[in-house]
Design an enzyme around this catalytic site. Structure first.
Site, mmCIF file in Angstrom:
data_model
loop_
_atom_site.group_PDB
_atom_site.id
_atom_site.type_symbol
_atom_site.label_atom_id
_atom_site.label_comp_id
_atom_site.label_asym_id
_atom_site.label_seq_id
_atom_site.Cartn_x
_atom_site.Cartn_y
_atom_site.Cartn_z
ATOM 1 N N ASP A 140 19.967 -39.334 -24.702
ATOM 2 C CA ASP A 140 19.895 -37.906 -24.960
ATOM 3 C C ASP A 140 20.395 -37.084 -23.781
ATOM 4 O O ASP A 140 21.015 -37.610 -22.858
ATOM 5 C CB ASP A 140 18.470 -37.522 -25.324
ATOM 6 C CG ASP A 140 18.115 -37.958 -26.741
ATOM 7 O OD1 ASP A 140 19.032 -38.313 -27.492
ATOM 8 O OD2 ASP A 140 16.925 -37.952 -27.075
ATOM 9 N N LYS A 141 20.075 -35.825 -23.786
ATOM 10 C CA LYS A 141 20.611 -34.871 -22.832
ATOM 11 C C LYS A 141 20.373 -35.312 -21.389
ATOM 12 O O LYS A 141 19.260 -35.648 -20.993
ATOM 13 C CB LYS A 141 19.966 -33.506 -23.051
ATOM 14 C CG LYS A 141 20.481 -32.439 -22.093
ATOM 15 C CD LYS A 141 19.768 -31.128 -22.304
ATOM 16 C CE LYS A 141 20.221 -30.098 -21.283
ATOM 17 N NZ LYS A 141 19.502 -28.821 -21.421
#
Length: 425
Positions: A140-141
């Site tokens: 993810d980010k």
């Protein structure tokens, strides 16, 4: 009287003759019509459909037929085979690996470059599922990857250096290998190894206010104590408190951690860092960051070791989540696939040892410098540590950290697949 009867008879005979003549004439005409209809039907059967005549009607009458034929693009069928892409990336500037609309993702960069170099078609770019696209880990980010893998159907002839020229500097494809037709980069992965890098000042007691990130050097005693805490995560345990929206009785919360260790510290620009390594069959969303967070809570003295034991029970514990900057997907383990197909003389094992020098060069230039330099400049870990003294472990406490900083490979909704992986392993 006789004359009258004779006249009537003549009239009747004349009417009969006329009636007979009309009927015969009608019959003759009907027979002629039937013969004509049968003749037309036979002629229609003999006439064959001329598709080219119809096709010509669609074309422009202003151009010669030969010229119009040259404008038609011939259909070329490209042979594709299930392949595995090995790539690395620095995730600091991306909203994760998985493609999402209106945000910058690694997957979008990769698909766009492959489309430009005709590795995939326009249709496959829009719908990658049609060419069996599957990422091994959904980072993810802000999360980076050293050895990320993607399974996909690709042409046999590929120009990797040319593709890398059109990829951002933070993303690099190291290799592409063919695999079995049924290979799935996610489902065939038996285990994953992640690293987590942070400054050693995070290990100091919260009572000591004199140390800074620049002047602190961790002692061997404290580091060994921290290693003992990490070792408590090893084995099969229930991690319902280490993710979001999961209940204790949910089977997907049971995860098996093979190892959790800490390397020897190293110094960058006067700041001491340490790298943690955790290997597990699979991880849930936020799991690793919460494992690190709770271990730091204990080593700093914010909570007793009993909190960690209680987190594995049915009790609800609000576990803090460490910053996402230092998390990196390091290695994907395809041991079972390699045992089955790696020595069959047809397929190549997914070990990538011959690309290790290139991989390490990319890591030293694009991944770890980004982590250490950003940490030194922005002090994400130090700011997070300052909030720990008021952390509430109670069940009703809300995890007030934003969820836009994801980490591990899997979303909670993907639990059943992970359970199957554990069974098969």
């Amino acid at each position: 009287m006789l004359k009258v009867l004779s006249l009537v008879k003549k009239v009747e005979i004349l009417g009969l003759v006329r009636s007979t003549f009309s009927f015969a004439e009608a019959m003759s005409l009907a027979i002629d019509d039937k013969k004509a209809a049968e003749a037309n039907k036979t002629e229609e059967k003999k006439t064959r459909y001329n598709g080219w005549k119809k096709k010509r009607n669609w074309e422009s009458k202003d151009e010669p037929r030969e010229k119009r034929a040259n404008l038609e693009e011939p259909f070329v069928r490209i042979k594709r085979k299930k392949s595995v892409i090995l790539l690395g990336y620095s995730g600091k500037e991306y909203y994760g690996m998985q493609r999402n609309p209106d945000v910058k993702t690694v997957e979008e960069e990769l698909l766009s470059a492959m489309l430009k170099h005709k590795w995939i078609t326009e249709e496959s770019y829009k719908f990658p599922q049609g060419i069996a696209f599957q990422r091994a880990a959904r980072t993810d980010k802000g999360v980076s990857a050293v050895r990320q893998c993607v399974s996909i159907k690709l042409p046999l002839e590929l120009d990797i250096p040319a593709l890398n020229e059109d990829l951002p500097k933070a993303i690099k494809v190291f290799a592409v290998r063919t695999a079995t037709q049924g290979f799935n980069a996610k489902n065939d992965c038996m285990a994953r190894t992640y690293t987590y890098t942070f400054p050693t000042v995070a290990l100091v007691s919260h009572i000591d206010k004199t140390v800074t990130m620049e002047n602190y050097r961790v002692s061997s005693d404290i580091l060994n104590r921290f290693r003992d805490i990490l070792k408590m995560y090893e084995g099969s345990k229930n991690y319902h408190n280490f993710t979001a929206r999961k209940e204790y009785l949910d089977p997907s919360c049971n995860r098996y951690i093979l190892s959790f260790t800490a390397d020897e510290p190293f110094i960058v620009d006067g700041v001491e860092f340490v790298v943690l390594r955790v290997k597990g069959q699979s991880f849930m969303m936020h799991q690793i960051r919460k494992m690190v967070g709770l271990a730091l809570i204990v080593i700093r003295g914010h909570a007793e070791i009993e909190v960690l034991h209680r987190a594995f029970t049915q009790a609800r514990v609000n576990v803090p989540r460490a910053p996402g900057l230092g998390l990196v997907l390091d290695t994907l383990h395809y041991d079972r696939y390699n045992r089955r197909y790696g020595s069959d003389g047809i397929h190549t094992p997914l070990e990538w040892t011959e690309f290790e020098e290139e991989i390490q060069k990319f890591v030293k230039e694009e991944i770890y410098p980004v982590i250490t330099n950003t940490e030194i400049k922005e002090k994400a870990m130090v700011e997070w540590l300052e909030k720990l003294y008021r952390h509430d472990f109670s069940e009703n406490a809300a995890d007030n950290e934003s969820n836009d900083e994801g980490d591990e490979t899997e979303d909670p909704a993907e639990g059943p697949e992970n359970k199957e992986t554990q069974k098969s392993s």
